[in-house]
Design an enzyme around this catalytic site. Structure first.
Site, PDB file in Angstrom:
ATOM      1  N   GLU A 222      14.515  -7.049 -30.632  1.00 44.63           N
ATOM      2  CA  GLU A 222      15.498  -6.925 -29.558  1.00 44.63           C
ATOM      3  C   GLU A 222      16.623  -7.943 -29.692  1.00 44.63           C
ATOM      4  OE1 GLU A 222      13.452  -7.477 -25.816  1.00 44.63           O
ATOM      5  OE2 GLU A 222      12.149  -9.003 -26.654  1.00 44.63           O
TER       6      GLU A 222
ATOM      7  N   HIS B 156       0.828  -1.205   0.000  1.00 46.86           N
ATOM      8  CA  HIS B 156       0.000   0.000   0.000  1.00 46.86           C
ATOM      9  C   HIS B 156       0.859   1.250   0.000  1.00 46.86           C
ATOM     10  CE1 HIS B 156      -3.919  -2.079   1.443  1.00 46.86           C
ATOM     11  NE2 HIS B 156      -3.797  -2.056   0.135  1.00 46.86           N
TER      12      HIS B 156
ATOM     13  N   CYS C 186      10.397   1.107 -27.443  1.00 45.26           N
ATOM     14  CA  CYS C 186       9.902   1.166 -26.063  1.00 45.26           C
ATOM     15  C   CYS C 186      10.976   0.944 -25.012  1.00 45.26           C
ATOM     16  CB  CYS C 186       8.769   0.167 -25.870  1.00 45.26           C
ATOM     17  SG  CYS C 186       9.268  -1.537 -26.148  1.00 45.26           S
TER      18      CYS C 186
ATOM     19  N   ASN D 171      16.682  -1.841 -24.637  1.00 47.05           N
ATOM     20  CA  ASN D 171      17.457  -2.329 -23.494  1.00 47.05           C
ATOM     21  C   ASN D 171      18.119  -3.658 -23.813  1.00 47.05           C
ATOM     22  OD1 ASN D 171      16.105  -0.181 -22.480  1.00 47.05           O
ATOM     23  ND2 ASN D 171      15.230  -1.212 -20.710  1.00 47.05           N
ATOM     24  N   ASP D 172      17.346  -4.590 -24.341  1.00 49.98           N
ATOM     25  CA  ASP D 172      17.911  -5.889 -24.674  1.00 49.98           C
ATOM     26  C   ASP D 172      18.709  -5.857 -25.966  1.00 49.98           C
ATOM     27  OD1 ASP D 172      17.270  -7.302 -22.467  1.00 49.98           O
ATOM     28  OD2 ASP D 172      15.373  -8.084 -23.236  1.00 49.98           O
TER      29      ASP D 172
ATOM     30  N   ARG E 281      24.455  -5.537 -18.463  1.00 50.17           N
ATOM     31  CA  ARG E 281      24.448  -4.291 -17.680  1.00 50.17           C
ATOM     32  C   ARG E 281      24.608  -4.530 -16.193  1.00 50.17           C
ATOM     33  NH1 ARG E 281      19.371  -0.679 -19.070  1.00 50.17           N
ATOM     34  NH2 ARG E 281      20.493   1.100 -18.281  1.00 50.17           N
TER      35      ARG E 281
ATOM     36  N   ARG F 128       3.552  -4.535 -19.693  1.00 44.92           N
ATOM     37  CA  ARG F 128       4.269  -5.754 -19.286  1.00 44.92           C
ATOM     38  C   ARG F 128       3.268  -6.624 -18.529  1.00 44.92           C
ATOM     39  NH1 ARG F 128       7.606  -1.346 -17.657  1.00 44.92           N
ATOM     40  NH2 ARG F 128       9.392  -1.115 -19.062  1.00 44.92           N
TER      41      ARG F 128
ATOM     42  N   ARG G  41       2.265  -6.864 -24.198  1.00 49.38           N
ATOM     43  CA  ARG G  41       3.331  -7.804 -24.529  1.00 49.38           C
ATOM     44  C   ARG G  41       3.024  -9.142 -23.860  1.00 49.38           C
ATOM     45  NH1 ARG G  41       9.090  -6.320 -22.241  1.00 49.38           N
ATOM     46  NH2 ARG G  41       8.083  -7.032 -20.350  1.00 49.38           N
TER      47      ARG G  41
END
Lengths: 603, 89
Positions: free
Chosen positions: A454, A207, A525, A477-478, A488, A314, A350
């Site tokens: 990717e 919460h 993205c 990113n990938d 990374r 996601r 996705r």
């Protein structure tokens, strides 16, 4: 809670060594500031037996404390009511807990029967409640015990004559660090000018995290021993998006973040103005700016920051937030709410993007149990996992297709590395469509199917793949990790992770060209989309959509609205000429201030 | 006056968690009715939020609701609505 001994001014342990700690990003935003460590003050009133004539008085004292605690909550609630529905219903449930039988009556019973003081009795009552909650299997409901603790702590504090616990020290804005914060403390942070907070406990669904997000207070949770690892007065950079905390940052790191912060703060009011303007260049070239989210809770922020739909949802959360794997109805409920809320804007969902190891607990359909993998990044994950567990995948596809009648759905397939995978997914989808038709369940037959770009092989084959799908979405990113062979998370090579590596920029360009040649949209993205400097380059490379964390949207929109398409194309051409990442950065440092003085300072 | 009884299913994907339980308590408090939840042979008073929470009622659980009192029908209608919802109240 009270500040730990030290004053807020000045660090206190020897020469500061920069350290990076990894936690869970609970609420996005970057802040730099001094730390104030708060310790729960176990001001022990002591546990003791009462003389018989004092029992009545003790019960009255306990009732008074409970009533005061309730008053505090009611007052807090009334200050904010309208704007924060989620936070309010959390406080409502806390109010109910205070006069719940198991806390109030039970403690009073213990006081009278055992003739002990109220603090001791309440502690005993809590133990009993804890025992009951320990039996609950469902982790989400079980975690509500934390709320009971918050409520009880409030009563404890009032019993022992706590002073109003100040969160700030000497008027300076600080980043507060504690074992844990209650949702109420989090709400109060806003009026006390707290920059952000870091806790040892907590998760994304607590919460406290929900409240922090709805108030826009950056937060990182789940860093063990953080209250021991730092001291009041230390400087820290908190990145609530990545969940990273930089303790005693180097002057370089610090300056960079401070500058970002200053720029963001100076422009935040102006940025509000951009929220509802079209995302287009001065000459009318449109680029869709979408949002990356993973929970329904974040829908508010998509709308608040003017996201034009969702470029990346996601879908993993539903699979891990509760004990078993979710059934079709649970997924449908999530997808439907996404689509209905944002219709007619597109929502890109996705499909499951995780490694098999995460599922070892409950995917046993064929008796398989997934072992530890030596190299999970290249192992059984994402679409490979879905294709290996077709029943699981079909459930997700069915839920998506059923949801498609409620809005504009786009399905995105992660980690595709070959054309064959696309074909296999399409077969499964056809099969599901067939089942739905036969069962007379409606779905939108025109749902768009796209793939993540990717894996470098898909960049090279993009022209072929473009004929198979309705859109591309580049996951930088990938893509950067796979094409530069950089993990990374590996401290020895992490510095080589370079979004401006010309290889990366050329791959993006090649994908865009291949998509456009086949008449399909190309989106992006990754994190690159949400940083103004990289976003400028991406706009120059001709992407049709950039999708980013919601708070970044107005920044990128302002950049876009101050651009003209010819100038962007020129920028794209120029960076593609550069021979390495440093040249790109040098070029941008010289070029961008001329066109975007607001973002990058006067030249 | 005979109490009303109905069998219901938990439709909220997160189960009967804090906000659901507190809404249930509010219904029980609003009407002139006593609302009990019967699950695994235990009947609990729905005004007691912790009792309700500690039952650990997950998505898909079948349970019985028993409501007595003057406004039992109105209260039952509200409770049914709450349990049929998939989103949080």
């Amino acid at each position: 809670m009270t500040p730990k001994g030290k004053s807020v001014k000045g660090g206190n342990h020897g020469p500061a060594v920069p350290r990076t700690l990894h936690g869970i990003g609970a609420s996005p935003g970057i802040v730099v500031g001094r730390i104030l460590v708060l310790r729960r003050h176990t001001r022990r009133a002591g546990w003791y037996h009462l003389p018989p004539q004092q029992v009545e008085l003790e019960v009255a004292r306990f009732r008074r404390a409970a009533a005061m605690a309730e008053d505090e909550l009611v007052r807090l609630r009334s200050q904010f009511a309208a704007e924060l529905a989620d936070s309010m219903s959390i406080i409502d449930s806390h109010i109910l807990m205070i006069h719940d039988r198991m806390i109030l009556d039970c403690s009073i019973e213990i006081i009278t029967e055992q003739k002990i003081n109220a603090e001791w009795a309440l502690a005993q009552a809590l133990v009993r409640i804890k025992k009951k909650f320990d039996l609950i299997a469902d982790p989400y409901i079980k975690a509500r015990y934390n709320d009971i603790k918050y409520v009880a702590d409030r009563v404890f504090g009032l019993l022992s004559g706590r002073e109003t616990d100040k969160l700030t020290a000497a008027g300076e804005q600080v980043i507060v660090v504690a074992h844990d914060f209650s949702p109420e403390e989090t709400i109060r942070m806003r009026s006390e000018n707290i920059l952000g907070f870091i806790t040892e406990k907590g998760g994304v669904t607590s919460h406290t995290a929900i409240v922090a997000r709805s108030l826009g207070i950056p937060a990182v949770v789940g860093i063990e021993h953080i209250t021991m690892d730092c001291a009041s007065g230390d400087t820290v950079i908190l990145d609530g998006l990545s969940g990273r905390v930089y303790l005693d940052p180097t002057p370089d790191q610090r300056n960079r973040f401070l500058e970002d912060e200053k720029r963001q703060r100076a422009s935040s009011e102006e940025l509000d103005f951009y929220t509802h303007l079209d995302s287009e260049t001065v000459d009318g070239h449109r680029v869709r700016l979408g949002a990356n989210i993973e929970m329904l809770d974040e829908l508010d922020s998509v709308l608040r920051y003017g996201g034009e739909g969702i470029g990346l949802f996601r879908s993993e959360f539903d699979y891990f937030s509760r004990g078993g794997k979710p059934d079709e109805e649970v997924l449908l409920a999530t997808y439907r709410q996404l689509l209905e809320t944002l219709a007619p804007m597109p929502v890109t969902i996705r499909t499951l993007d995780v490694g098999g190891d995460k599922f070892s607990k409950y995917v046993h359909a064929n008796g398989a149990c997934y072992d530890y993998e030596r190299n999970p990044a290249m192992g059984l994950r994402s679409i490979r996992f879905s294709l290996r567990e077709p029943a699981l995948f079909k459930t997700q596809v069915r839920a998506m297709l059923r949801a498609s009648v409620y809005g504009h759905l786009r399905i995105l397939l992660p980690m595709i590395s070959s054309r064959e995978e696309v074909h296999r997914v399409k077969e499964i989808m056809d099969c599901v469509r067939h089942e739905l038709t036969r069962a007379d369940i409606p779905f939108d037959p025109r749902v768009e199917i796209g793939i993540m770009i990717e894996v470098p092989s898909t960049v090279i084959m993009a022209d072929t793949l473009a004929a198979e799908v309705d859109f591309f979405s580049i996951g930088t990113n990938d893509l950067i990790q796979y094409s530069l062979a950089i993990d990374r998370g590996n401290e020895y090579v992490a510095h080589m992770y370079e979004p401006f590596h010309p290889a990366v920029l050329r791959m993006i360009k090649q994908t865009v060209d291949a998509g456009h040649a086949n008449g399909i949209e190309v989106a992006l993205c990754g994190e690159m989309a949400g940083e103004v400097m990289t976003a400028a380059v991406l706009l120059g490379l001709g992407l049709d959509e950039l999708s980013m964390r919601p708070p970044a949207i107005p920044h990128v929109k302002r950049l876009l609205r101050n651009s003209c398409s010819r100038q962007l194309a020129e920028l794209g051409d120029q960076v593609l000429q550069c021979r390495d990442g440093r040249e790109v950065r040098e070029f941008l440092a010289a070029y961008l201030p001329w066109f975007y003085p607001q973002e990058f300072g006067e030249p | 006056m005979k109490p009303l009884e109905k069998e219901l299913t938990v439709n909220n994907p997160n189960g009967v968690h804090g906000r659901v339980a507190s809404h249930l308590a509010r219904i029980a408090g609003t009407y002139d009715a006593t609302v009990h939840l019967v699950y695994e042979k235990t009947a609990i008073d729905c005004t007691a939020i912790l009792d309700v929470l500690s039952m650990g009622l997950v998505y898909g659980t079948r349970l019985k609701i028993r409501i007595g009192g003057r406004e039992r029908e109105k209260a039952m209608a509200e409770v049914e609505k709450l349990f049929s919802r998939r989103d949080d109240p």
